[in-house]
Design a protein around this motif. Structure first.
Motif, PDB file in Angstrom:
ATOM      1  N   VAL A 109      -1.479 -50.162  58.458  1.00 28.93           N
ATOM      2  CA  VAL A 109      -1.069 -50.684  57.158  1.00 28.93           C
ATOM      3  C   VAL A 109      -2.106 -51.708  56.688  1.00 28.93           C
ATOM      4  N   PRO A 110      -2.171 -51.942  55.383  1.00 30.64           N
ATOM      5  CA  PRO A 110      -3.100 -52.972  54.887  1.00 30.64           C
ATOM      6  C   PRO A 110      -2.665 -54.370  55.327  1.00 30.64           C
ATOM      7  N   GLY A 111      -3.573 -55.338  55.198  1.00 31.73           N
ATOM      8  CA  GLY A 111      -3.244 -56.729  55.495  1.00 31.73           C
ATOM      9  C   GLY A 111      -2.103 -57.217  54.618  1.00 31.73           C
ATOM     10  N   PHE A 112      -1.306 -58.146  55.144  1.00 30.62           N
ATOM     11  CA  PHE A 112      -0.142 -58.663  54.441  1.00 30.62           C
ATOM     12  C   PHE A 112      -0.537 -59.778  53.465  1.00 30.62           C
ATOM     13  N   VAL A 113       0.265 -59.902  52.411  1.00 28.24           N
ATOM     14  CA  VAL A 113       0.099 -60.992  51.448  1.00 28.24           C
ATOM     15  C   VAL A 113       1.375 -61.834  51.471  1.00 28.24           C
ATOM     16  N   ASN A 114       1.229 -63.065  51.892  1.00 29.60           N
ATOM     17  CA  ASN A 114       2.336 -64.021  51.986  1.00 29.60           C
ATOM     18  C   ASN A 114       2.378 -64.814  50.680  1.00 29.60           C
ATOM     19  N   THR A 115       3.367 -64.548  49.832  1.00 30.84           N
ATOM     20  CA  THR A 115       3.350 -65.124  48.484  1.00 30.84           C
ATOM     21  C   THR A 115       4.059 -66.471  48.362  1.00 30.84           C
ATOM     22  N   HIS A 116       4.586 -66.981  49.475  1.00 28.62           N
ATOM     23  CA  HIS A 116       5.166 -68.332  49.423  1.00 28.62           C
ATOM     24  C   HIS A 116       5.109 -68.992  50.788  1.00 28.62           C
ATOM     25  N   CYS A 155       2.599 -55.985  50.885  1.00 31.49           N
ATOM     26  CA  CYS A 155       1.149 -55.786  50.686  1.00 31.49           C
ATOM     27  C   CYS A 155       0.769 -55.743  49.204  1.00 31.49           C
ATOM     28  N   LEU A 156       1.039 -54.625  48.547  1.00 34.68           N
ATOM     29  CA  LEU A 156       0.523 -54.419  47.192  1.00 34.68           C
ATOM     30  C   LEU A 156       1.210 -55.297  46.154  1.00 34.68           C
ATOM     31  N   ASN A 157       2.544 -55.450  46.234  1.00 33.02           N
ATOM     32  CA  ASN A 157       3.217 -56.308  45.257  1.00 33.02           C
ATOM     33  C   ASN A 157       2.763 -57.759  45.383  1.00 33.02           C
ATOM     34  N   GLY A 158       2.567 -58.189  46.630  1.00 38.26           N
ATOM     35  CA  GLY A 158       2.077 -59.549  46.842  1.00 38.26           C
ATOM     36  C   GLY A 158       0.696 -59.745  46.242  1.00 38.26           C
ATOM     37  N   ALA A 159      -0.162 -58.738  46.426  1.00 38.99           N
ATOM     38  CA  ALA A 159      -1.517 -58.809  45.860  1.00 38.99           C
ATOM     39  C   ALA A 159      -1.458 -58.842  44.332  1.00 38.99           C
ATOM     40  N   LYS A 160      -0.563 -58.041  43.751  1.00 35.36           N
ATOM     41  CA  LYS A 160      -0.408 -58.049  42.291  1.00 35.36           C
ATOM     42  C   LYS A 160       0.099 -59.404  41.808  1.00 35.36           C
ATOM     43  N   ALA A 161       1.043 -59.987  42.546  1.00 39.66           N
ATOM     44  CA  ALA A 161       1.608 -61.281  42.150  1.00 39.66           C
ATOM     45  C   ALA A 161       0.534 -62.351  42.075  1.00 39.66           C
ATOM     46  N   LEU A 162      -0.419 -62.309  43.005  1.00 40.94           N
ATOM     47  CA  LEU A 162      -1.496 -63.304  43.045  1.00 40.94           C
ATOM     48  C   LEU A 162      -2.752 -62.836  42.292  1.00 40.94           C
ATOM     49  N   LYS A 163      -2.634 -61.679  41.639  1.00 37.13           N
ATOM     50  CA  LYS A 163      -3.727 -61.111  40.833  1.00 37.13           C
ATOM     51  C   LYS A 163      -4.979 -60.815  41.655  1.00 37.13           C
ATOM     52  N   ILE A 164      -4.778 -60.261  42.842  1.00 35.58           N
ATOM     53  CA  ILE A 164      -5.915 -59.900  43.693  1.00 35.58           C
ATOM     54  C   ILE A 164      -5.799 -58.437  44.152  1.00 35.58           C
ATOM     55  N   GLU A 165      -5.048 -57.634  43.371  1.00 36.85           N
ATOM     56  CA  GLU A 165      -4.832 -56.240  43.769  1.00 36.85           C
ATOM     57  C   GLU A 165      -6.084 -55.384  43.666  1.00 36.85           C
ATOM     58  N   ASP A 166      -7.127 -55.908  43.002  1.00 37.65           N
ATOM     59  CA  ASP A 166      -8.384 -55.165  42.946  1.00 37.65           C
ATOM     60  C   ASP A 166      -9.129 -55.210  44.276  1.00 37.65           C
ATOM     61  N   LYS A 167      -8.740 -56.154  45.157  1.00 39.29           N
ATOM     62  CA  LYS A 167      -9.417 -56.303  46.441  1.00 39.29           C
ATOM     63  C   LYS A 167      -8.509 -56.018  47.630  1.00 39.29           C
ATOM     64  N   LEU A 168      -7.216 -56.362  47.497  1.00 35.47           N
ATOM     65  CA  LEU A 168      -6.298 -56.315  48.635  1.00 35.47           C
ATOM     66  C   LEU A 168      -5.039 -55.511  48.307  1.00 35.47           C
ATOM     67  N   GLY A 169      -4.210 -55.282  49.332  1.00 34.01           N
ATOM     68  CA  GLY A 169      -2.873 -54.723  49.107  1.00 34.01           C
ATOM     69  C   GLY A 169      -2.690 -53.257  49.398  1.00 34.01           C
ATOM     70  N   SER A 170      -3.786 -52.482  49.467  1.00 32.99           N
ATOM     71  CA  SER A 170      -3.643 -51.036  49.709  1.00 32.99           C
ATOM     72  C   SER A 170      -4.941 -50.469  50.279  1.00 32.99           C
ATOM     73  N   PHE A 171      -4.809 -49.319  50.941  1.00 34.68           N
ATOM     74  CA  PHE A 171      -5.994 -48.613  51.440  1.00 34.68           C
ATOM     75  C   PHE A 171      -6.544 -47.741  50.320  1.00 34.68           C
ATOM     76  N   GLU A 172      -7.427 -48.306  49.512  1.00 34.32           N
ATOM     77  CA  GLU A 172      -8.088 -47.547  48.452  1.00 34.32           C
ATOM     78  C   GLU A 172      -9.590 -47.684  48.645  1.00 34.32           C
TER      79      GLU A 172
END
Length: 397
Positions: free
Chosen positions: A54-61, A350-367
């Motif tokens: 799985v991709p790296g985790f995004v801890n949003t709080h 992963c992906l929702n957390g990256a979107k919340a912090l506006k970094i989904e262009d780099k993190l959150g999914s295997f693309e």
């Protein structure tokens, strides 16, 4: 190049791949994912793991600066008892605070976290964040419930912000909660957020006491403000409404918003919220282990799913948690809501957390082209495709 295979690969932005092979650079930049539903045959240079990638985790709080308070506050005291203890203890043992921050940061990285939305009330975490492998967005929290304190509180938040900016650390000034920010301070924070087009976050409906305070001016929070802090709250007039609805005017709809905890959020709150802002830029952060630690209550997850909300995951602080592990939060959700699908949990983590912090262009999914980190989760029940209490994470990249 590295070729990594596993029982399943969860890219998150697309369905899981059985017996897939993920190819990446040595630094972790995704090159390709190939599907192979048959048994993977041995090949030179191929790493194979029993488990899921799985991709790296995004801890949003998170509250990294409270790491030295681990184990210092009794569980299940309710929000009144908890914030009372925080105010007593947070500035004690400051000589151990920086070391605790460094250790917590390293442990988060080791447990698969690649990015964090971190609350700060001071500059204490700057040195650790400068050196960290984790990508941080710091929410500089401002609070002061008496109107007379508004200018001083906001000036201090701006002072802290300058220190983060000088060190080129991503940040924004945010309100702490509905019950700790005066109207004049809310106005200042809102004006700043609109001008900077910044990401906002706020502790939301974490306790029933918060609702009591706004609806009729009673309860544990009233007691805390008046008796523990000695604040004159005679200026406050209860609205008769929920705390969220009462302060919604101070949360500009054009700004990205992370509502944290949402333990006592009701359908009526969501109906009003949807009329006043888009759900596209509104995220609901779940911190289940902290909710159990403080209030012994979990948010209405099933309702949030039915409402199709953007959900993501946070750990809160070590003052109200036993670790800062996103996987641990996912396991708690899985155990208490067995109907949750693993794909959903990973979307939130992963992906929702990256979107919340506006970094989904780099993190959150295997693309292809992303460098999102690669985690191996073992201890999966492959019959149900659920996490179990024995699930563990190992960081591969």
């Amino acid at each position: 190049m590295r070729k990594i295979a596993a029982t399943y690969i969860f890219p998150v932005n697309q369905p899981p791949v059985k017996n897939g092979i993920l190819t990446c650079t040595s630094e972790g930049k995704i090159v390709s994912i190939s599907a192979n539903n048959e048994k993977i045959e041995e090949q030179s240079g191929l790493e194979f793991y029993s488990g899921i990638l799985v991709p790296g985790f995004v801890n949003t709080h998170c509250h990294l600066e409270l790491s030295h308070l681990k184990g210092k506050i009794e569980e299940k005291t309710g929000i009144g008892g908890f914030i009372g203890k925080i105010n007593q203890l947070r500035n004690q043992e400051t000589e151990t605070a920086e070391k605790a921050i460094q250790i917590a940061d390293r442990k988060m990285w080791a447990s698969g976290t690649v990015a964090v939305g971190d609350i700060s009330n001071s500059t204490l975490t700057i040195e650790t964040k400068k050196e960290s492998k984790i990508s941080y967005h710091t929410f500089i929290e401002s609070f002061g419930f008496h109107p007379s304190r508004a200018e001083r509180a906001f000036d201090y938040a701006q002072f802290v912000q300058v220190q983060f900016m000088v060190n080129q650390l991503s940040n924004s000034i945010v309100p702490h909660s509905p019950y700790s920010v005066s109207r004049p301070l809310f106005v200042k924070i809102k004006e700043n957020a609109v001008a900077e087009k910044s990401i906002l976050t706020i502790h939301n409906q974490e306790s029933e006491s918060e609702e009591e305070f706004y609806k009729n001016g009673s309860g544990a929070i009233t007691n805390h403000l008046s008796n523990n802090l000695g604040i004159d709250i005679s200026h406050f007039i209860p609205t008769g409404k929920s705390s969220l609805i009462s302060i919604l005017e101070h949360l500009p709809p054009e700004n990205q918003l992370l509502l944290v905890h949402n333990t006592f959020t009701k359908k009526e709150d969501l109906e009003v919220l949807k009329k006043q802002r888009s759900m596209e830029n509104t995220f609901f952060v779940l911190c289940p282990n902290s909710n159990l630690y403080i209030e012994n209550q979990l948010p209405p997850i099933s309702m949030f799913q039915k409402e199709n909300l953007n959900l993501c995951i946070g750990t809160d602080s070590l003052a109200s948690n036993h670790n800062l592990s996103v996987l641990s939060e996912m396991i708690t959700l899985q155990v208490n809501f067995p109907e949750l699908k693993l794909e959903e949990l990973l979307q939130w983590a992963c992906l929702n957390g990256a979107k919340a912090l506006k970094i989904e262009d780099k993190l959150g999914s295997f693309e292809v082209g992303k460098n999102p980190g690669i985690n191996l989760i073992t201890g999966i029940d492959f019959k149900t495709m659920n996490l179990t209490e024995h699930s563990k994470v190992k960081r591969l990249i």
